[in-house]
Write an enzyme that holds these catalytic residues in place. Structure first.
Site, PDB file in Angstrom:
ATOM      1  N   CYS A   4      14.119 -28.330 -26.164  1.00  0.00           N
ATOM      2  CA  CYS A   4      13.308 -28.739 -25.209  1.00  0.00           C
ATOM      3  C   CYS A   4      11.927 -28.574 -25.726  1.00  0.00           C
ATOM      4  CB  CYS A   4      13.591 -27.951 -23.918  1.00  0.00           C
ATOM      5  SG  CYS A   4      15.018 -27.579 -23.294  1.00  0.00           S
ATOM      6  N   ARG A  15      13.162 -31.035 -20.711  1.00  0.00           N
ATOM      7  CA  ARG A  15      14.556 -30.630 -21.049  1.00  0.00           C
ATOM      8  C   ARG A  15      15.220 -31.576 -21.597  1.00  0.00           C
ATOM      9  NH1 ARG A  15      19.436 -29.188 -16.796  1.00  0.00           N
ATOM     10  NH2 ARG A  15      20.730 -27.992 -18.366  1.00  0.00           N
ATOM     11  N   ILE A  29      21.398 -29.510 -23.330  1.00  0.00           N
ATOM     12  CA  ILE A  29      22.457 -29.280 -24.260  1.00  0.00           C
ATOM     13  C   ILE A  29      23.727 -28.361 -23.589  1.00  0.00           C
ATOM     14  CG2 ILE A  29      23.084 -28.196 -26.561  1.00  0.00           C
ATOM     15  CD1 ILE A  29      21.095 -30.971 -26.763  1.00  0.00           C
ATOM     16  N   GLU A  87      17.984 -22.599 -28.821  1.00  0.00           N
ATOM     17  CA  GLU A  87      19.590 -22.269 -28.513  1.00  0.00           C
ATOM     18  C   GLU A  87      19.663 -20.731 -28.906  1.00  0.00           C
ATOM     19  OE1 GLU A  87      21.247 -24.284 -26.700  1.00  0.00           O
ATOM     20  OE2 GLU A  87      20.229 -26.105 -27.232  1.00  0.00           O
ATOM     21  N   ASP A 109      22.109 -20.499 -21.466  1.00  0.00           N
ATOM     22  CA  ASP A 109      21.775 -19.345 -22.136  1.00  0.00           C
ATOM     23  C   ASP A 109      20.216 -18.959 -21.614  1.00  0.00           C
ATOM     24  OD1 ASP A 109      20.192 -21.441 -22.951  1.00  0.00           O
ATOM     25  OD2 ASP A 109      20.467 -21.277 -25.191  1.00  0.00           O
ATOM     26  N   SER A 138      22.688 -29.130 -39.751  1.00  0.00           N
ATOM     27  CA  SER A 138      22.335 -29.406 -41.079  1.00  0.00           C
ATOM     28  C   SER A 138      22.420 -28.524 -42.148  1.00  0.00           C
ATOM     29  CB  SER A 138      20.992 -29.569 -40.957  1.00  0.00           C
ATOM     30  OG  SER A 138      20.115 -28.460 -40.870  1.00  0.00           O
TER      31      SER A 138
END
Length: 649
Positions: free
Chosen positions: A2, A53, A56, A81, A104, A375
């Site tokens: 976010c 936001r 996710i 996250e 979370d 990644s």
């Protein structure tokens, strides 16, 4: 993922004024969170928090922010996250906590109430930037993750504390008035990014990676604390490192640890995929993802027609072996150049790593199909992947027996020919060279070698290697040369071994200030979340405890990662010279980008602006056009500054 922002102003203001100001700030970073927005105002002399936001986890309204804790003591705006939030939640549920949703964010608030703020941050595994208001102590905590994956800026301007995920959010507030810091500008021209906790603006800073900044008021001095230090972890790892280790046991341990890191980063309530270049790091991450995915993993790569810059075939080969659902996009030079006008506003402050262009393009491609992409970032710094980790220590050891004047003469000879000339020479002699000597863009690497030969010490060699402008004080008017931005004596004392020192320095400088900035802005610019399993803090700590022989062996870096990847992908598919994610900037500046460059580099323009010495810029520009030396990195840094100045003035 976010975007967060906010301000703290004790001056009286109407609700309408407050709402308009925070709305302007959140709108400025709407790309970081297109799914929802929110604002919260203490209303009793406290701060205002704003939020955008990108949904996710827990896509329901229960994940809306800013969010208050159960008792109302804490209010949070959180970007990022937390990968161990399920573990923390289980601990809290066992203690009687009840949760209304599955985010979370709610877990962080409950953890703050249960364990207190003091020890909270070290409990969180993940990437995050947090603004947490404590109504009981009347304190505002700004906190950033261990390695600085998520950005967080703050500044006290005109008696108002401003903060946010990007500088553009701060600029949207009427109190914004922050001139260019010429010392920071000189540092930018040395490194091609603004290093450390400073920014390009006077009075505006970054929250340090692994740290928190706590405010009792918008005007008083803040308290800065460190809850985790990459350098300290590296020191402890070196001290605990055994002389030798059993390779197979190390491979098993690392594969299990990486497997857990990958699995935790695959938790999402939205489509997920991976960037795949065909290199060691992204290929290993993708291979481990296939173990945990319920279906085929989505992978993405871009290809260029320019020889020496195209990794698409390598990525395609790995994707075929792993059976991924692979998407490849061929990018024309014109399409890549079309990104350039977007860069100044995308990056907010001068940033001159030209791989920002392909990074943005592959992010744009991935976002058409997924919302989260894993990644391979971090593998080079942690497992010894950069070529300088091999040639710097060995070259310095060999050069030590050669008198300085002879070394400097050899360096001058190497730099007398442009990288393009060297590239042509190596291409002509390719059939005569052993495979180990065949490198992508050898001319660029020879110029870097010349910098090392001319250095008097390992620290100077490293600084020369990472410097874009070796003497930025001669370029920036009234800008002092920053030199090294780290405590050279302290780092040298902690890491007497040259290889350890180089890797430690990259981990605290180049990684957070270049690589992670580049990836965050490129991905969030298209509302895509990027996750990097190799940068799990447990992986970093484990890697520092391993002998160097498990990182660099047989003339190859990332030995451990290669051996683990070989369990999943045939060596013939992935063993190739390291290429990197680059574009032919030098050629473009002599060709299609020349009119754009000449307009920005015009001596009259530079003189009127008063930041750069026109004669210094003109000399480099003329040398580049004449094919004398490697100057594209220097010119790109000037062009990115000038384009940024034009966009934000």
């Amino acid at each position: 993922m976010c975007g967060i922002t906010g301000f703290w102003d004790t001056a009286s203001a109407t609700r309408d004024q407050v709402e308009r100001r925070i709305a302007a700030m959140t709108t400025a970073i709407a790309h970081r969170g297109p799914d929802d927005d929110g604002a919260w105002w203490d209303g009793a002399g406290g701060p205002v928090l704003g939020f955008r936001r990108l949904a996710i986890l827990d896509l329901s309204p229960a994940g809306h922010q800013p969010m208050a804790s159960r008792s109302g003591r804490f209010t949070i705006a959180f970007n990022g996250e937390i990968y161990n939030y399920r573990d923390l939640k289980a601990e809290l549920v066992a203690q009687g906590w009840i949760f209304r949703g599955g985010s979370d964010t709610e877990v962080i608030l409950a953890a703050a109430e249960h364990w207190g703020v003091e020890g909270l941050w070290a409990r969180l595994w993940g990437m995050f930037a947090i603004a947490l208001w404590d109504a009981e102590t009347r304190q505002l905590h700004l906190v950033r993750d261990r390695l600085g994956k998520k950005p967080l800026y703050f500044g006290r301007l005109g008696g108002v504390l401003l903060f946010g995920s990007e500088l553009k959010a701060l600029r949207a507030h009427p109190a914004w008035d922050a001139p260019i810091d010429r010392s920071a500008l000189a540092a930018y021209f040395r490194y091609a990014y603004v290093p450390g906790d400073r920014t390009i603006h006077t009075g505006v800073s970054k929250v340090p990676a692994g740290g928190s900044v706590t405010f009792d008021s918008p005007a008083g001095p803040p308290e800065t604390r460190t809850y985790w230090s990459a350098l300290e972890v590296a020191r402890e790892g070196v001290a605990a490192r055994p002389a030798r280790a059993e390779p197979r046991q190390a491979m098993d341990e690392l594969e299990a640890l990486l497997g857990d890191a990958v699995a935790r980063r695959m938790i999402a309530d939205v489509p997920l995929g991976a960037f795949l270049s065909g290199g060691i790091d992204s290929s290993l991450v993708t291979a481990l993802m296939t173990r945990h995915a319920s279906g085929r993993v989505r992978t993405f790569t871009i290809g260029f027609d320019e020889e020496g810059y195209d990794e698409a075939a390598a990525a395609r080969a790995v994707a075929d072996v792993l059976g991924t659902d692979h998407t490849e996009f061929r990018v024309t030079a014109e399409q890549a150049r079309d990104v350039i006008p977007r860069l100044p506003r995308l990056y907010d402050e001068p940033f001159a790593d030209s791989s920002q262009i392909p990074t943005f393009l592959v992010s744009e491609l991935a976002r058409q199909h997924v919302t989260v992409a894993l990644s391979g970032d971090g593998g080079d710094e942690i497992f010894g992947g950069y070529l300088r980790y091999q040639f710097l220590p060995s070259t310095l050891a060999r050069a030590a027996v050669v008198p300085g004047p002879f070394r400097r003469a050899a360096a001058a000879g190497m730099q007398a020919c442009s990288p393009a000339t060297w590239d042509r020479a190596f291409a002509a002699a390719a059939s005569l060279l052993p495979r180990s000597a065949r490198q992508a863009r050898p001319g660029e690497k020879l110029h870097k070698l010349a910098n090392v030969l001319a250095a008097a010490s390992a620290d100077e060699a490293y600084l020369r290697t990472v410097s874009t402008w070796p003497a930025p004080g001669h370029l920036v008017i009234d800008g002092s040369d920053p030199g090294a931005t780290w405590d050279t004596a302290a780092v040298a004392a902690s890491f007497p071994d040259t290889l350890d020192r180089l890797m430690a320095l990259d981990t605290i400088t180049y990684l957070p200030d270049d690589i992670l900035v580049k990836v965050d802005r490129a991905t969030m610019g298209v509302s895509l979340e990027s996750r990097a399993p190799l940068l799990d803090h447990r992986v970093l700590a484990w890697a520092w405890r391993q002998p160097q022989s498990l990182k660099i062996a047989d003339g190859r870096g990332k030995w451990l990662l290669r051996e683990i990847l070989a369990r999943h992908v045939p060596r013939a598919v992935f063993e190739r010279p390291k290429m990197g994610f680059a574009i032919p900037v030098g050629e473009w500046l002599r060709g299609p980008l020349r009119p754009w460059a000449e307009a920005l580099l015009d001596p009259v323009r530079l003189r009127d602006e008063g930041y750069l010495r026109p004669e210094a810029v003109s000399a480099v520009w003329k040398a580049h056009l004449g094919g004398r030396g490697a100057h594209e990195a220097q010119l790109w840094s000037v062009l990115m500054f000038e384009a940024w100045l034009e966009a934000w003035r």
